[in-house]
Write a protein that holds these residues in place. Sequence first.
Motif, mmCIF file in Angstrom:
data_model
loop_
_atom_site.group_PDB
_atom_site.id
_atom_site.type_symbol
_atom_site.label_atom_id
_atom_site.label_comp_id
_atom_site.label_asym_id
_atom_site.label_seq_id
_atom_site.Cartn_x
_atom_site.Cartn_y
_atom_site.Cartn_z
ATOM 1 N N GLN A 185 -27.629 -86.008 31.919
ATOM 2 C CA GLN A 185 -28.777 -85.124 32.101
ATOM 3 C C GLN A 185 -28.629 -83.806 31.352
ATOM 4 O O GLN A 185 -29.376 -82.858 31.604
ATOM 5 C CB GLN A 185 -29.001 -84.871 33.594
ATOM 6 N N GLY A 186 -27.663 -83.730 30.449
ATOM 7 C CA GLY A 186 -27.511 -82.539 29.620
ATOM 8 C C GLY A 186 -27.238 -81.259 30.408
ATOM 9 O O GLY A 186 -27.640 -80.185 29.998
ATOM 10 N N GLY A 187 -26.565 -81.372 31.519
ATOM 11 C CA GLY A 187 -26.255 -80.208 32.338
ATOM 12 C C GLY A 187 -27.105 -80.105 33.587
ATOM 13 O O GLY A 187 -26.813 -79.311 34.471
ATOM 14 N N ALA A 188 -28.159 -80.878 33.658
ATOM 15 C CA ALA A 188 -29.020 -80.945 34.845
ATOM 16 C C ALA A 188 -29.422 -79.571 35.364
ATOM 17 O O ALA A 188 -29.376 -79.311 36.558
ATOM 18 C CB ALA A 188 -28.331 -81.758 35.949
ATOM 19 N N ALA A 189 -29.832 -78.705 34.480
ATOM 20 C CA ALA A 189 -30.181 -77.347 34.891
ATOM 21 C C ALA A 189 -31.645 -77.196 35.275
ATOM 22 O O ALA A 189 -32.080 -76.115 35.646
ATOM 23 C CB ALA A 189 -29.847 -76.358 33.773
ATOM 24 N N GLY A 190 -32.417 -78.280 35.235
ATOM 25 C CA GLY A 190 -33.835 -78.197 35.564
ATOM 26 C C GLY A 190 -34.089 -78.173 37.052
ATOM 27 O O GLY A 190 -33.202 -78.384 37.865
ATOM 28 N N ASN A 191 -35.322 -77.919 37.390
ATOM 29 C CA ASN A 191 -35.704 -77.842 38.795
ATOM 30 C C ASN A 191 -36.483 -79.060 39.259
ATOM 31 O O ASN A 191 -37.130 -79.020 40.285
ATOM 32 C CB ASN A 191 -36.529 -76.579 39.053
ATOM 33 N N GLY A 192 -36.433 -80.134 38.530
ATOM 34 C CA GLY A 192 -37.124 -81.341 38.964
ATOM 35 C C GLY A 192 -38.566 -81.366 38.510
ATOM 36 O O GLY A 192 -39.090 -80.395 37.969
ATOM 37 N N PRO A 193 -39.235 -82.479 38.718
ATOM 38 C CA PRO A 193 -40.581 -82.660 38.192
ATOM 39 C C PRO A 193 -41.638 -81.759 38.824
ATOM 40 O O PRO A 193 -42.600 -81.374 38.175
ATOM 41 C CB PRO A 193 -40.883 -84.125 38.470
ATOM 42 N N ASP A 250 -31.889 -80.391 40.125
ATOM 43 C CA ASP A 250 -31.311 -81.588 39.532
ATOM 44 C C ASP A 250 -29.819 -81.698 39.852
ATOM 45 O O ASP A 250 -29.315 -82.781 40.138
ATOM 46 C CB ASP A 250 -31.525 -81.605 38.021
ATOM 47 N N GLN A 251 -29.116 -80.581 39.813
ATOM 48 C CA GLN A 251 -27.695 -80.582 40.162
ATOM 49 C C GLN A 251 -27.499 -80.914 41.637
ATOM 50 O O GLN A 251 -26.556 -81.597 42.008
ATOM 51 C CB GLN A 251 -27.057 -79.230 39.827
ATOM 52 N N TYR A 252 -28.406 -80.449 42.477
ATOM 53 C CA TYR A 252 -28.321 -80.759 43.897
ATOM 54 C C TYR A 252 -28.483 -82.257 44.134
ATOM 55 O O TYR A 252 -27.804 -82.841 44.978
ATOM 56 C CB TYR A 252 -29.366 -79.976 44.687
#
Length: 137
Positions: free
Chosen positions: A123-131, A84-86
């Motif tokens: 995105q609250g920090g966007a630390a997820g890896n996407g869907p 998500d950060q990418y």
Amino acid sequence: MGTLPRTARYAAHTLLAALALTGCSSSAPPSAAGSASPSAPTPAPTPGSPVQVCTSLVSYWAKETLLGTKWSGLDWEQKGLSNDQYAIHEDAVAAGRAEELTAGRDKALELIDRLVAQRCAAQGGAAGNGPDGRPPV
């Protein structure tokens, strides 16, 4: 034997604190184009929060990429970015490149900071890896 000397630890902590604070900004993000009313200012994230870490990390690497520095060619994992950060990084770099053509490098770097701060906060920090959990392509 596995610990750093006291002065090296102090220097490392000071550097980390300085890096963590570089993404903080008290300026409000610009309102969306065509918006009739000004948007409410986005509060600066607290140091060490996921939003602040995202903002510092993504903004740093997006600006390095725009500037074409030696390490800007690292991939997203080597930069320590989540998927998500990418995605935020890539959008910020594209926007920065377009802004650089019309308004110059300084304005492009400012735009990157604003865009990244907005997206990381949203995105609250966007630390997820996407869907799908796979790395970006």
